[in-house]
Design a protein around this motif. Structure first.
Motif, PDB file in Angstrom:
ATOM      1  N   GLU A 111       8.088 -50.853  12.355  1.00 12.88           N
ATOM      2  CA  GLU A 111       9.326 -50.069  12.222  1.00 12.88           C
ATOM      3  C   GLU A 111       9.039 -48.683  11.652  1.00 12.88           C
ATOM      4  OE1 GLU A 111      12.592 -49.525  13.103  1.00 12.88           O
ATOM      5  OE2 GLU A 111      13.283 -51.443  12.316  1.00 12.88           O
ATOM      6  N   HIS A 112       9.678 -47.691  12.211  1.00  8.67           N
ATOM      7  CA  HIS A 112       9.572 -46.326  11.690  1.00  8.67           C
ATOM      8  C   HIS A 112      10.957 -45.848  11.265  1.00  8.67           C
ATOM      9  CE1 HIS A 112       5.845 -46.621  13.961  1.00  8.67           C
ATOM     10  NE2 HIS A 112       5.391 -45.594  13.283  1.00  8.67           N
ATOM     11  N   PHE A 113      11.091 -45.592   9.980  1.00  7.76           N
ATOM     12  CA  PHE A 113      12.357 -45.068   9.462  1.00  7.76           C
ATOM     13  C   PHE A 113      12.186 -43.607   9.071  1.00  7.76           C
ATOM     14  CE2 PHE A 113      12.985 -49.606   8.417  1.00  7.76           C
ATOM     15  CZ  PHE A 113      14.254 -49.797   8.930  1.00  7.76           C
ATOM     16  N   LYS A 114      13.200 -42.840   9.338  1.00 11.01           N
ATOM     17  CA  LYS A 114      13.236 -41.470   8.821  1.00 11.01           C
ATOM     18  C   LYS A 114      13.941 -41.515   7.458  1.00 11.01           C
ATOM     19  CE  LYS A 114      14.809 -36.808  10.115  1.00 11.01           C
ATOM     20  NZ  LYS A 114      13.548 -36.150   9.851  1.00 11.01           N
ATOM     21  N   ILE A 115      13.340 -40.912   6.468  1.00  8.73           N
ATOM     22  CA  ILE A 115      13.947 -40.878   5.133  1.00  8.73           C
ATOM     23  C   ILE A 115      14.908 -39.687   5.091  1.00  8.73           C
ATOM     24  CG2 ILE A 115      13.518 -40.702   2.656  1.00  8.73           C
ATOM     25  CD1 ILE A 115      10.658 -41.726   3.227  1.00  8.73           C
ATOM     26  N   LEU A 116      16.191 -39.982   5.184  1.00  5.53           N
ATOM     27  CA  LEU A 116      17.192 -38.918   5.173  1.00  5.53           C
ATOM     28  C   LEU A 116      17.474 -38.427   3.758  1.00  5.53           C
ATOM     29  CD1 LEU A 116      19.898 -40.101   7.746  1.00  5.53           C
ATOM     30  CD2 LEU A 116      17.956 -38.605   8.101  1.00  5.53           C
ATOM     31  N   HIS A 117      17.415 -39.372   2.807  1.00  5.59           N
ATOM     32  CA  HIS A 117      17.700 -39.001   1.418  1.00  5.59           C
ATOM     33  C   HIS A 117      16.936 -39.941   0.500  1.00  5.59           C
ATOM     34  CE1 HIS A 117      19.949 -37.717  -2.123  1.00  5.59           C
ATOM     35  NE2 HIS A 117      20.102 -38.994  -2.420  1.00  5.59           N
ATOM     36  N   LEU A 118      16.349 -39.395  -0.541  1.00  8.48           N
ATOM     37  CA  LEU A 118      15.644 -40.213  -1.534  1.00  8.48           C
ATOM     38  C   LEU A 118      15.787 -39.549  -2.888  1.00  8.48           C
ATOM     39  CD1 LEU A 118      13.768 -42.568  -2.290  1.00  8.48           C
ATOM     40  CD2 LEU A 118      11.822 -41.121  -1.686  1.00  8.48           C
ATOM     41  N   SER A 119      16.395 -40.295  -3.823  1.00  7.94           N
ATOM     42  CA  SER A 119      16.549 -39.765  -5.177  1.00  7.94           C
ATOM     43  C   SER A 119      16.332 -40.916  -6.160  1.00  7.94           C
ATOM     44  CB  SER A 119      17.951 -39.164  -5.352  1.00  7.94           C
ATOM     45  OG  SER A 119      18.923 -40.190  -5.308  1.00  7.94           O
ATOM     46  N   GLY A 120      16.556 -40.651  -7.418  1.00  6.90           N
ATOM     47  CA  GLY A 120      16.376 -41.688  -8.422  1.00  6.90           C
ATOM     48  C   GLY A 120      17.383 -42.814  -8.304  1.00  6.90           C
ATOM     49  N   SER A 121      18.493 -42.576  -7.612  1.00 12.74           N
ATOM     50  CA  SER A 121      19.530 -43.599  -7.563  1.00 12.74           C
ATOM     51  C   SER A 121      19.867 -44.078  -6.152  1.00 12.74           C
ATOM     52  CB  SER A 121      20.809 -43.080  -8.225  1.00 12.74           C
ATOM     53  OG  SER A 121      21.195 -41.856  -7.636  1.00 12.74           O
ATOM     54  N   ASN A 122      19.577 -43.286  -5.136  1.00 14.25           N
ATOM     55  CA  ASN A 122      19.971 -43.653  -3.770  1.00 14.25           C
ATOM     56  C   ASN A 122      18.871 -43.344  -2.754  1.00 14.25           C
ATOM     57  OD1 ASN A 122      22.798 -42.679  -5.144  1.00 14.25           O
ATOM     58  ND2 ASN A 122      23.058 -44.434  -3.807  1.00 14.25           N
ATOM     59  N   MET A 123      18.926 -44.095  -1.649  1.00 18.12           N
ATOM     60  CA  MET A 123      18.000 -43.831  -0.542  1.00 18.12           C
ATOM     61  C   MET A 123      18.752 -44.106   0.766  1.00 18.12           C
ATOM     62  SD  MET A 123      14.252 -45.489   0.196  1.00 18.12           S
ATOM     63  CE  MET A 123      14.752 -47.226   0.240  1.00 18.12           C
TER      64      MET A 123
END
Lengths: 137, 110
Positions: A111-123
């Motif tokens: 599986e290949h996912f694009k990381i749209l958002h990554l922070s200390g609380s959400n992904m």
């Protein structure tokens, strides 16, 4: 002579050590999959009260009873080589289909996912079919 | 836990605690000390907690809880002391509970 021997043994002992540390930065952690969006239909599956977790550490991502190897390239997360863990480590076997992980938003064994958002609380991850919204737990 | 099971239910939490106490009618004697008779004092303890449960059995969603103790204490002459305390929990971790305590204490010889 004895001191020299101890020195050589000490150097050999230290040389045999090989320390590996892996940090995936903010990707590491215990993530609750709280929502799955189906991109083609716009449908949203709410999992806020469902125990659906991804654990990410080192080179491994654990999804339910399945362990994936993962690689991250910039904003892409690849999950591959999934092994299902059954009762004890001697019975681990390569996963043949995605049935055990489909409810966790994974529809491919590579599986290949694009990381749209990554922070200390959400992904937020997205592949061609789904968008997965996580909260850090 | 209140369901009869003996296990840890919540070992992943953040808690903020605030406590303070003082006198409501303090009077000083000639030496600058608080007079110990006819003295009304109070104590307040509060805790706010945010809990994630355990890794094995997480709370879904995250649970919050507030607990408080409010205590009033009156010291009479001759070593008599009356104390009233009100305690309460509000939230989903410990549930909604309240309790009251009254104690009468005599220090010294009756």
């Amino acid at each position: 002579m004895r001191k020299l021997l101890y020195l050589i043994l000490g150097v050999m002992a230290l040389a045999s050590c090989d320390l590996h540390t892996y940090s995936n930065g903010q990707l590491d952690g215990y993530w609750h999959l709280k929502e799955i969006d189906t991109l083609s239909t716009g449908g949203i599956k709410n999992l806020s009260t469902v125990s659906s977790f991804w654990s990410i550490e080192g080179k491994l991502t654990k999804v339910g009873s399945v362990f994936f190897l993962h690689e991250r390239y910039s904003d892409t997360l690849r999950l591959y080589a999934p092994y299902i863990h059954i009762h004890n480590w001697h019975q681990d076997s390569l996963l043949k289909n995605t049935d055990p992980v489909r409810t966790f938003g994974i529809n491919s064994l590579n599986e290949h996912f694009k990381i749209l958002h990554l922070s200390g609380s959400n992904m937020i991850l997205r592949d061609s079919l789904l968008q997965l919204n996580f909260e850090r737990y | 836990m209140t369901n009869g099971q003996i296990r840890v239910q919540n070992n992943r939490f953040i808690a903020w605690h605030l406590g303070f106490d003082g006198y409501l009618n303090a009077r000083m004697n000639e030496r600058g000390e608080v007079q110990s008779d006819n003295l009304l004092s109070y104590r307040v303890l509060t805790t706010f907690q945010k809990g994630w449960g355990t890794y094995k059995v997480p709370y879904l969603p995250v649970q919050n809880d507030f607990s408080m103790l409010l205590e009033l204490n009156y010291t009479f002459k001759h070593g008599w002391n009356v104390k009233g305390a009100l305690g309460l929990d509000a939230g989903k971790i410990y549930g909604n509970n309240k309790g009251f305590q009254l104690s009468v204490v005599k220090v010294g010889i009756l």
